[in-house]
Design an enzyme around this catalytic site. Structure first.
Site, PDB file in Angstrom:
ATOM      1  N   GLU A  54      -5.508  -8.346  -0.187  1.00 35.80           N
ATOM      2  CA  GLU A  54      -6.303  -8.091   1.021  1.00 35.80           C
ATOM      3  C   GLU A  54      -7.732  -7.766   0.625  1.00 35.80           C
ATOM      4  OE1 GLU A  54      -4.975  -5.018   3.755  1.00 35.80           O
ATOM      5  OE2 GLU A  54      -2.910  -5.709   3.601  1.00 35.80           O
ATOM      6  N   GLU A  60       0.798  -1.228   0.000  1.00 35.88           N
ATOM      7  CA  GLU A  60       0.000   0.000   0.000  1.00 35.88           C
ATOM      8  C   GLU A  60       0.833   1.280   0.000  1.00 35.88           C
ATOM      9  OE1 GLU A  60      -3.172   0.029   2.832  1.00 35.88           O
ATOM     10  OE2 GLU A  60      -4.170  -1.630   1.835  1.00 35.88           O
TER      11      GLU A  60
HETATM   12  C1  FCB Z   1      -4.978  -2.150   4.946  1.00 35.38           C
HETATM   13  C2  FCB Z   1      -3.649  -2.548   5.561  1.00 35.38           C
HETATM   14  C3  FCB Z   1      -3.763  -3.645   6.576  1.00 35.38           C
HETATM   15  C4  FCB Z   1      -4.982  -3.491   7.433  1.00 35.38           C
HETATM   16  C5  FCB Z   1      -6.213  -3.308   6.596  1.00 35.38           C
HETATM   17  C6  FCB Z   1      -7.492  -3.188   7.358  1.00 35.38           C
HETATM   18  O1  FCB Z   1      -4.904  -0.842   4.523  1.00 35.38           O
HETATM   19  O2  FCB Z   1      -2.745  -2.948   4.577  1.00 35.38           O
HETATM   20  O3  FCB Z   1      -2.565  -3.652   7.300  1.00 35.38           O
HETATM   21  O4  FCB Z   1      -4.806  -2.483   8.344  1.00 35.38           O
HETATM   22  O5  FCB Z   1      -6.064  -2.175   5.793  1.00 35.38           O
END
Ligand code: FCB
Length: 477
Positions: A384, A196
């Site tokens: 994610e 990110e």
């Molecule tokens: C993302 C992050 C992860 C977690 C999720 C909810 O932005 O990469 O570490 O905090 O959100």
């Protein structure tokens, strides 16, 4: 296997409508369309990150990080929480592997703590840190789970002068990533450079709500962004130089996705243009190897300083692109010079326990489709996706039907992308268990296992049972 593409289905239904009725085969096709199974080689997993789960911040020679400092600064993290103990996963990793095994996942996305390997950010490696990750990786493999390793998930060694404001940090990161690739790539076949870009650059250096908590003026903030993408690019090169030949390298990015508010050709085109332009400093630069004109024009004299060779490194070809997909930005075509505008989220926009986590499952489909159409990556993963929920314990259980609703709808949209032939090969759910949620401390729970932070007991939530069923059937259930 996915039996039928959306196009095939439309054709089948169209043909039978023209004939005046649904024929038997069209009905069969329609039924198959509701079969939300994934291709046989689709891989399911969970994701975590080092600082959010490990704890043991003073153990085995680990150096301090920006997040240790930030979380120990009063007023920075909700409730004064910090990652000193977190899920104590540094000691309990074998138990966490058992949770994964019980779910039936094929894969696990984890990150390495840079400061366990190089406590000062660079220099001599710390054998105890390397040892730890050797043990974790071996333990996963013995359980039949393949680790996908992220080299940097925001915990930056505090000893690096200037942090991400200093371009030397990009080089130090590449050296560390290359070194760890040399140590692990006999067993770890998939490596992600950074997690990110927008968060560790902008949230840390523009909005100031993440470590190191700065609000820099535009020129300096753009330079930090440049050092972020440069770190990624140099790391791709270093990993390729030091890893075993078959190692696959990618990134885990949270590209901001602009979703057409109505699925018509003009809104779809506007949304795609918005996604390319609004991510110009991050994924667009990486996939195109340059800063596009629109970005440079808008940044003007605040544009980042770029040295010869930087853009070639940043644009290093990737084996896969992995995306963290959560909230949508709704967009419509309009007659402005850019040709699009976004629609603000309002109080009635549905969201999960984290106010930023607007529910918009369509972002799952459009994110995959837009990246595919814009840059044609060979392989895509969802690195994610998941949701925070209130998770009260009632009758000894956590019945998180709200999280299941969120996940089911998002995964259905990922299925839509797979069914249309986009090269999405795997999905990592955030997160295996509740953990240190950055500036929200322990107040926001994203796990499918509940963690009692006082006792470190892990309790499967209803969503764990649901995800287990998804994996067993390889389908949305
Ligand atoms: C993302 C992050 C992860 C977690 C999720 C909810 O932005 O990469 O570490 O905090 O959100």
């Amino acid at each position: 296997m996915v039996a039928l593409s959306r196009r095939d289905l439309a054709k089948a239904l169209g043909a039978s409508c023209a004939a005046g009725s649904f024929t038997g085969s069209a009905l069969a096709a329609a039924r198959q369309s509701t079969d939300l199974s994934f291709p046989k080689d689709f891989r399911w997993g969970c994701a975590t990150a080092a600082y959010q789960i490990e704890g043991a911040v003073h153990e085995d020679g680990r150096g301090a990080t920006n997040w240790d400092i930030f979380s120990h600064t009063p007023g920075r993290v909700f409730g004064g929480d910090n990652g000193d103990v977190a899920d104590d996963s540094y000691h309990r990793y074998a138990e966490d592997t058992r949770l994964l095994k019980n779910l039936g996942v094929q894969t696990y996305r984890m990150s390495l703590a840079w400061s366990r390997i190089f406590p000062e950010g660079r220099g001599r490696p710390n054998a105890k840190g390397v040892d730890h990750y050797n043990k974790v990786v071996d333990n996963l493999l013995e359980s039949g789970i393949e680790p996908y390793v992220t080299m940097f998930h925001w915990d930056l060694p505090a000893a690096l002068p200037g942090g991400w404001q200093n371009r030397d940090t990009s080089r130090a990161f590449a050296d560390y990533a290359g070194f760890m690739a040399s140590q692990l790539s006999d067993r770890v076949k998939n490596i992600m450079t950074v997690n990110e870009l927008r968060c560790f650059t902008d949230l840390g250096h523009k909005q100031g709500i993440h470590a190191p908590g700065l609000q820099l003026p535009d020129a300096a903030a753009n330079q930090v962004r440049h050092h972020g993408v440069l770190a990624h690019g140099l790391a791709v090169q270093a990993i390729r130089a030091h890893a075993k030949p078959q190692t696959r390298v990618g990134i885990a990015d949270n590209t901001t996705f602009y979703v057409p508010v109505i699925e018509t050709p003009e809104h779809i085109a506007a949304a795609k243009k918005a996604t390319r332009e609004m991510n110009a400093m991050f994924l667009t630069a990486i996939m195109e190897g340059r800063y596009i004109d629109e970005y440079l024009a808008e940044a003007g004299t605040n544009a980042p300083k770029v040295l010869p060779g930087d853009m070639a490194a940043i644009g290093s070809p990737l084996d896969f692109v992995a995306l963290n997909i959560y909230a949508p930005e709704w967009v419509r075509a309009d007659s402005s010079p850019k040709g699009y505008s976004t629609i603000s989220h309002i109080a009635s926009s549905p969201h999960m326990a984290s106010p930023w986590l607007i529910v918009g499952p369509e972002v799952a489909y459009w994110g995959i489709r837009q990246v595919s159409e814009l840059w044609n990556p060979k392989v895509l993963y969802v690195s994610e996706n998941g949701a925070s929920a209130d998770d009260p314990i009632q009758h000894g259980r956590i019945d998180d039907a709200d999280r299941i609703m969120f996940l089911r709808n998002y995964i259905t949209q990922f299925h839509r992308a797979v069914a249309e032939g986009y090269p999405l090969k795997g999905y990592f759910l955030w997160s295996l268990m509740d953990n240190f949620e950055w500036a929200d401390g322990y107040s926001k729970r994203f796990g499918i296992h509940y963690v009692d932070f006082a006792t470190q007991q892990r309790i499967p939530k209803l969503s764990a049972a649901w995800f287990k069923e998804v994996i067993a059937r390889n389908a949305v259930v």
